[in-house]
Design a protein around this motif. Sequence first.
Motif, mmCIF file in Angstrom:
data_model
loop_
_atom_site.group_PDB
_atom_site.id
_atom_site.type_symbol
_atom_site.label_atom_id
_atom_site.label_comp_id
_atom_site.label_asym_id
_atom_site.label_seq_id
_atom_site.Cartn_x
_atom_site.Cartn_y
_atom_site.Cartn_z
ATOM 1 N N CYS A 2 74.547 -5.941 -26.618
ATOM 2 C CA CYS A 2 74.774 -5.215 -25.369
ATOM 3 C C CYS A 2 76.277 -5.163 -25.130
ATOM 4 N N LYS A 3 76.698 -4.423 -24.120
ATOM 5 C CA LYS A 3 78.134 -4.250 -23.909
ATOM 6 C C LYS A 3 78.801 -5.473 -23.301
ATOM 7 N N ASN A 4 77.992 -6.406 -22.764
ATOM 8 C CA ASN A 4 78.564 -7.643 -22.244
ATOM 9 C C ASN A 4 78.655 -8.670 -23.366
ATOM 10 N N ARG A 5 79.872 -9.006 -23.741
ATOM 11 C CA ARG A 5 80.116 -9.865 -24.901
ATOM 12 C C ARG A 5 79.520 -11.264 -24.710
ATOM 13 N N ILE A 6 79.676 -11.831 -23.517
ATOM 14 C CA ILE A 6 79.162 -13.173 -23.257
ATOM 15 C C ILE A 6 77.647 -13.206 -23.360
ATOM 16 N N LEU A 7 76.986 -12.211 -22.744
ATOM 17 C CA LEU A 7 75.517 -12.162 -22.791
ATOM 18 C C LEU A 7 75.025 -11.956 -24.218
ATOM 19 N N THR A 8 75.729 -11.150 -24.978
ATOM 20 C CA THR A 8 75.369 -10.942 -26.391
ATOM 21 C C THR A 8 75.425 -12.255 -27.159
ATOM 22 N N ILE A 9 76.486 -13.019 -26.950
ATOM 23 C CA ILE A 9 76.646 -14.302 -27.634
ATOM 24 C C ILE A 9 75.551 -15.274 -27.217
ATOM 25 N N ILE A 10 75.288 -15.362 -25.907
ATOM 26 C CA ILE A 10 74.296 -16.318 -25.406
ATOM 27 C C ILE A 10 72.911 -16.021 -25.974
ATOM 28 N N ILE A 11 72.483 -14.768 -25.855
ATOM 29 C CA ILE A 11 71.122 -14.426 -26.281
ATOM 30 C C ILE A 11 70.967 -14.556 -27.787
ATOM 31 N N ASN A 12 71.981 -14.159 -28.542
ATOM 32 C CA ASN A 12 71.885 -14.331 -29.994
ATOM 33 C C ASN A 12 71.816 -15.805 -30.381
ATOM 34 N N ASP A 13 72.558 -16.650 -29.669
ATOM 35 C CA ASP A 13 72.483 -18.083 -29.932
ATOM 36 C C ASP A 13 71.077 -18.607 -29.677
ATOM 37 N N LYS A 14 70.458 -18.158 -28.575
ATOM 38 C CA LYS A 14 69.108 -18.625 -28.244
ATOM 39 C C LYS A 14 68.066 -18.031 -29.195
ATOM 40 N N ILE A 15 68.307 -16.824 -29.695
ATOM 41 C CA ILE A 15 67.397 -16.236 -30.686
ATOM 42 C C ILE A 15 67.377 -17.077 -31.957
ATOM 43 N N LEU A 16 68.557 -17.533 -32.376
ATOM 44 C CA LEU A 16 68.632 -18.397 -33.557
ATOM 45 C C LEU A 16 67.859 -19.692 -33.336
ATOM 46 N N LYS A 17 67.968 -20.271 -32.143
ATOM 47 C CA LYS A 17 67.229 -21.498 -31.834
ATOM 48 C C LYS A 17 65.728 -21.243 -31.827
ATOM 49 N N CYS A 18 65.335 -20.087 -31.313
ATOM 50 C CA CYS A 18 63.915 -19.715 -31.329
ATOM 51 C C CYS A 18 63.409 -19.569 -32.758
ATOM 52 N N ASP A 19 64.224 -18.949 -33.621
ATOM 53 C CA ASP A 19 63.852 -18.800 -35.031
ATOM 54 C C ASP A 19 63.633 -20.161 -35.681
ATOM 55 N N GLU A 20 64.495 -21.109 -35.352
ATOM 56 C CA GLU A 20 64.386 -22.444 -35.941
ATOM 57 C C GLU A 20 63.096 -23.157 -35.539
ATOM 58 N N GLN A 21 62.587 -22.866 -34.344
ATOM 59 C CA GLN A 21 61.412 -23.566 -33.841
ATOM 60 C C GLN A 21 60.159 -22.699 -33.821
ATOM 61 N N GLY A 22 60.233 -21.551 -34.471
ATOM 62 C CA GLY A 22 59.055 -20.697 -34.579
ATOM 63 C C GLY A 22 58.616 -20.111 -33.252
ATOM 64 N N ILE A 23 59.573 -19.781 -32.395
ATOM 65 C CA ILE A 23 59.259 -19.230 -31.073
ATOM 66 C C ILE A 23 59.520 -17.728 -31.089
ATOM 67 N N GLU A 24 58.523 -16.975 -30.677
ATOM 68 C CA GLU A 24 58.698 -15.528 -30.550
ATOM 69 C C GLU A 24 59.421 -15.242 -29.239
ATOM 70 N N ILE A 25 60.465 -14.459 -29.282
ATOM 71 C CA ILE A 25 61.197 -14.121 -28.069
ATOM 72 C C ILE A 25 61.288 -12.611 -27.930
ATOM 73 N N ASP A 26 60.828 -12.116 -26.798
ATOM 74 C CA ASP A 26 60.822 -10.679 -26.515
ATOM 75 C C ASP A 26 61.928 -10.389 -25.511
ATOM 76 N N THR A 27 62.964 -9.681 -25.940
ATOM 77 C CA THR A 27 64.112 -9.398 -25.078
ATOM 78 C C THR A 27 64.079 -7.945 -24.626
ATOM 79 N N GLN A 28 63.665 -7.721 -23.402
ATOM 80 C CA GLN A 28 63.689 -6.389 -22.794
ATOM 81 C C GLN A 28 64.860 -6.358 -21.805
ATOM 82 N N VAL A 29 66.034 -6.062 -22.329
ATOM 83 C CA VAL A 29 67.269 -6.183 -21.554
ATOM 84 C C VAL A 29 67.960 -4.826 -21.466
ATOM 85 N N GLU A 30 68.077 -4.313 -20.243
ATOM 86 C CA GLU A 30 68.845 -3.093 -20.036
ATOM 87 C C GLU A 30 70.328 -3.400 -20.227
ATOM 88 N N ASP A 31 71.045 -2.434 -20.749
ATOM 89 C CA ASP A 31 72.477 -2.644 -21.001
ATOM 90 C C ASP A 31 73.253 -2.415 -19.704
#
Length: 437
Positions: free
Chosen positions: A292-321
């Motif tokens: 997304c155009k907000n750099r901080i939010l992009t970093i945060i959500i991508n970091d949490k997506i990686l953590k979800c991948d590590e623990q087998g958690i499905e994450i659905d991100t419906q985020v308006e830009d």
Amino acid sequence: MENVFYWGNLVLSYGVTGYVMFQFMDEMYSPKYKEKWKYIAFYLLFVIGAISFNRIGIPILKTLYGMIAMCAISLALFKSRSKKLILIYSLIYFLYIIWIDVLSVLAVTVITKLTISIVKETSGLLFVTGLCGQLLMLGSYKLVIALCQKHKIRTIATKQNIFLIILALFEVILITYIALQIEENSNGFILMIVTLCLLGLDLYLIKLFEDISQKYQLEKEMDLRDQQMLMQATYYQSIETQYDHSRRLIHDMKNHMQTLEELYSSGSGIEAKNYAQTILESMDALSGRFKCKNRILTIIINDKILKCDEQGIEIDTQVEDLDFGFIDPFDMTTIFSNLLDNAIEACSKILVEKRKIDLKVYRFNGFVTISVRNPYKGKLVWEKDSLVSTKGGNHMGLGLKNVASAVEKYDGTMQRKSDKGYFEVKILMSSESKTDM
């Protein structure tokens, strides 16, 4: 003549007290209405009620009436961030009134060199005392308002606020007791010195507690900065990994196309289809990261997506830009990191096939809405309106309290609810809101 002094003192005293009280509320809160007659009507009702309670002659009833009336008027006519602030400011205001009364009586005893009991029993001197008190109040209330605004009472911990209020009440009781003991044989000069020293001590303690709170806030911001830097490093590492994978995929694309062509030529349509699907999945994996155009939010959500991948958690991100420029980066980290960390932790305690987090961010009726929903295992433990934990500890409770504090800065609200094994936090914030001065 005594009646003239008596009623004149009452009307003047409560008229000025009510005026200063409304000025205090107007500076500390935001008015709800534009019609001035509503404020004038409440002002007159307050003065009439105060005079009526004064006629009863029970001091505690006068104080209780003043406290309750100020809280009721604040809620009816003004907008505040929290009811707790209204209570705190009401206590501060009436402690201020008590100090004014004490100082005015002592000032008259010192000037006239009469005892406290003589001043209290002489209607003319009592009128002068009231007049001194009102002049002192009119000359000092703006300073009290400025101190409250400058020192941000709401940043001081609740326990510290309670301590200061109890200390001030103790001081008032102590001074009242000393005054009763010496009212027959002293003009109150020593008591005046003691009162001024106690006031100085109170101001020093407020400044000390504020410095401590600022220190904790700075430590919190440093922790958030470290967390942001760690997430940023992780995010850039993942980007580098993606780039390396995409480079290798592009490098091998010619070979993949040749292999597909040979499979189709040899009549192996099913194998060719499966092979093509594998290529598409590889490409989706490279392009499926959150952006997304907000750099901080992009970093945060991508970091949490990686953590979800590590623990087998499905994450659905419906985020308006959306434009999150109105939120400070530290508050952005506090809100999204805590909400998603809590959701990840809750999901890690349940079966893998049930692990799912729904993150929604969208604009609705001029408000930015943030929703995080996840399943959980165990029993939610609540204390009044705050969630303590799902596991007997306090990690989740502290996290949500930090989120609530960050949201409150932007005139936002946070709702928490649980339903059929799912826990959801929903936040509403106006993108036009401003933080406190």
